[in-house]
Design an enzyme around this catalytic site. Structure first.
Site, PDB file in Angstrom:
ATOM      1  N   SER A 101       0.813  -1.214   0.000  1.00 41.74           N
ATOM      2  CA  SER A 101       0.000   0.000   0.000  1.00 41.74           C
ATOM      3  C   SER A 101       0.851   1.270   0.000  1.00 41.74           C
ATOM      4  O   SER A 101       1.582   1.540  -0.938  1.00 41.74           O
ATOM      5  CB  SER A 101      -0.963  -0.043   1.190  1.00 41.74           C
ATOM      6  OG  SER A 101      -1.915   0.994   1.117  1.00 41.74           O
ATOM      7  N   ASP A 240      -2.462   6.508  -3.377  1.00 44.43           N
ATOM      8  CA  ASP A 240      -1.283   5.852  -2.811  1.00 44.43           C
ATOM      9  C   ASP A 240      -0.837   4.730  -3.739  1.00 44.43           C
ATOM     10  O   ASP A 240      -1.382   4.550  -4.829  1.00 44.43           O
ATOM     11  CB  ASP A 240      -1.542   5.369  -1.381  1.00 44.43           C
ATOM     12  CG  ASP A 240      -2.494   4.193  -1.309  1.00 44.43           C
ATOM     13  OD1 ASP A 240      -3.237   3.962  -2.285  1.00 44.43           O
ATOM     14  OD2 ASP A 240      -2.515   3.491  -0.281  1.00 44.43           O
ATOM     15  N   ASP A 242      -1.101   1.531  -4.019  1.00 44.00           N
ATOM     16  CA  ASP A 242      -1.990   0.498  -4.550  1.00 44.00           C
ATOM     17  C   ASP A 242      -3.380   1.023  -4.886  1.00 44.00           C
ATOM     18  O   ASP A 242      -4.261   0.258  -5.257  1.00 44.00           O
ATOM     19  CB  ASP A 242      -2.082  -0.692  -3.589  1.00 44.00           C
ATOM     20  CG  ASP A 242      -2.845  -0.385  -2.314  1.00 44.00           C
ATOM     21  OD1 ASP A 242      -2.873   0.790  -1.887  1.00 44.00           O
ATOM     22  OD2 ASP A 242      -3.426  -1.321  -1.731  1.00 44.00           O
ATOM     23  N   ASP A 244      -5.856   2.456  -3.076  1.00 43.48           N
ATOM     24  CA  ASP A 244      -7.045   2.392  -2.219  1.00 43.48           C
ATOM     25  C   ASP A 244      -7.182   3.603  -1.301  1.00 43.48           C
ATOM     26  O   ASP A 244      -8.144   3.699  -0.538  1.00 43.48           O
ATOM     27  CB  ASP A 244      -7.088   1.091  -1.411  1.00 43.48           C
ATOM     28  CG  ASP A 244      -5.965   0.964  -0.386  1.00 43.48           C
ATOM     29  OD1 ASP A 244      -5.058   1.824  -0.376  1.00 43.48           O
ATOM     30  OD2 ASP A 244      -5.999  -0.002   0.404  1.00 43.48           O
TER      31      ASP A 244
END
Length: 444
Positions: A101, A240, A242, A244
């Site tokens: 992430s 960010d 990834d 999400d």
């Protein structure tokens, strides 16, 4: 319920090359997950990853383990929310994301989604951990799994995202700066906004495997703020690594965080007469959001920190809007998990529909001064149980009274102690946070 050994609040995460993020562990994890998931239904899983250089190594190990358990795999570079969405459309038994992430490139992790595109239930995670205690075996040769590439994964997800934006609106009158954190959305987010008509300027869209989240993206919006001002853009959006999380920036360079985004979306739904229930925040949610929602007559509850706990509260109350101030924004009428692009699109729909600027929309909520200090520790023991730390916290709480809050907690994803102090006076809040942080440092 038994305590989980490997799974944290957001899957399994750590430093690449050290337990548990090693090829050996991930291979065994893939095998164990394959064994458990194959008992649930179809023997088919979806795998996505972000742009970290270690993702290729871990993907190969994961695929080998899943194949040994007899599972078919569909793979491609895609953001976390795309995995959640495509897992459902592919009728797969699970979706697996290789990502850490918002963490730096030298970290990585594995997290799972159910066939419904939600985080795996605790019982399934525990079953996977139990399976890992067994010796690895291989199905018969004729039953081995195989990996297939999804060539149009990005295109499918782009169309899904665009479909969450009202068809009567477009973005043709707006100049937008898009920061993709050199992460998984770099080839997706700019195209979503361009295809909806916006003039798009990009930063953080040149991944090289080691620059993900490096001074760009939702965890560091300084570059985005500077670019918005330089380009005289209407607003900016930062995702960010990834995809999400989302943070936005208004035309004056002011940061608009997850709390404010949820407030804007909820207020717009109320304006349209389409708000269902209330809003879920977390223990970290700014008091200003609670006050602003109360003034609108919108119910509000807090969950523990972590998007999985926000989701639990949403399901408990049968509500649709939840958020963390860090930028996880969950809109259950659109998708089953936090989605930075989709959340950003709903704010843009509010901008277009209300004919207001992002600054005007976010100004409806006054943020209380809030300071967050992160103290790194070795992960051994619990500094929060120290008498000195407890005394420092109680002393600050007594000074704040009913006009502020103090929250101390261990991070669920990194070896950090987080100290949050919130109140009416910014200088005092900063002073109190440093006092508690020093007590934590002295007892780490």
């Amino acid at each position: 319920m038994a305590e989980r050994k490997f799974f944290g609040t957001d899957g399994i995460r750590g430093l690449v090359g050290e337990g548990p993020i090693t090829p050996e562990f991930v291979l065994k994890l893939g095998w164990a997950a394959g064994r458990v998931l194959s008992q649930q239904g179809t023997k088919k899983v979806l795998i996505g990853k972000d742009t970290r250089i270690s993702g290729y190594m871990l993907e190969s190990a994961l695929e080998a383990g899943l194949a040994a358990a007899g599972l078919q795999q569909f793979t491609g570079p895609m953001p976390t929310p795309a995995v959640a969405y495509l897992t459902r459309t592919f009728r797969a038994e699970a979706g697996i994301v290789i990502s850490a992430s918002h963490n730096p490139y030298y970290d990585n992790g594995i997290k799972f989604f159910s066939s419904e595109g939600t985080k795996l239930p605790d019982a399934i995670e525990l079953a996977i951990e139990a399976e890992m205690e067994k010796p690895l075996t291989c199905v018969e040769s004729a039953m081995l799994g195989k990996a297939y590439r999804i060539n149009d994964a990005a295109g499918r997800y782009i169309e899904f995202c665009k479909g969450t934006f009202p068809s009567q609106y477009d973005l043709s009158e707006y100049k937008i700066v898009v920061d993709c954190a050199h992460g998984a959305t770099y080839h997706i987010a700019p195209n979503v906004f361009r295809e909806l008509g916006a003039e798009v300027i990009t930063i953080g869209c040149e991944p090289n495997g080691i620059n993900i989240n490096d001074q760009v993206g939702a965890t560091d919006v300084r570059a985005l703020q500077a670019k918005v001002l330089e380009e005289k853009a209407d607003f900016g959006i930062a995702l960010d690594g990834d995809g999400d999380r989302v943070i936005m920036v208004d035309n004056e360079g002011n940061k608009v965080d997850g709390d404010q985004i949820a407030y804007i979306v909820a207020r717009d739904a109320l304006r349209r007469g389409e708000l269902k229930g209330g809003v879920v925040g977390t223990l970290m949610t700014n008091l200003g959001m609670e006050v602003a929602l109360k003034n609108l007559g919108i119910p509000f509850v807090r969950s523990k920190v972590g998007d999985r706990y926000v989701m639990e509260e949403l399901q408990k109350h049968n509500w649709l809007i939840g958020a963390e101030n860090s930028g996880h924004v969950i809109l259950l009428d659109k998708i089953t998990t936090g989605d930075g692009i989709v959340a950003g699109l709903q704010v843009m729909a509010s901008i277009v529909g209300s004919k207001m600027t992002l600054k005007e929309l976010s100004d409806g909520m006054t943020l209380f001064p809030q300071v967050l200090e992160n103290i790194r520790f070795k992960g051994e023991g619990n500094p929060l149980e120290s008498d000195a730390v407890i005394a420092a916290q109680k002393a600050v709480e007594a000074k704040l009274g009913d006009t502020g809050r103090v929250l101390l907690r261990k991070s669920g994803t990194e070896p950090l102690i987080r100290v949050m102090v919130e109140g009416e006076n910014a200088d005092l809040v900063q002073q109190y946070a440093l006092e508690i942080a020093q007590a934590v440092k002295d007892n780490c």
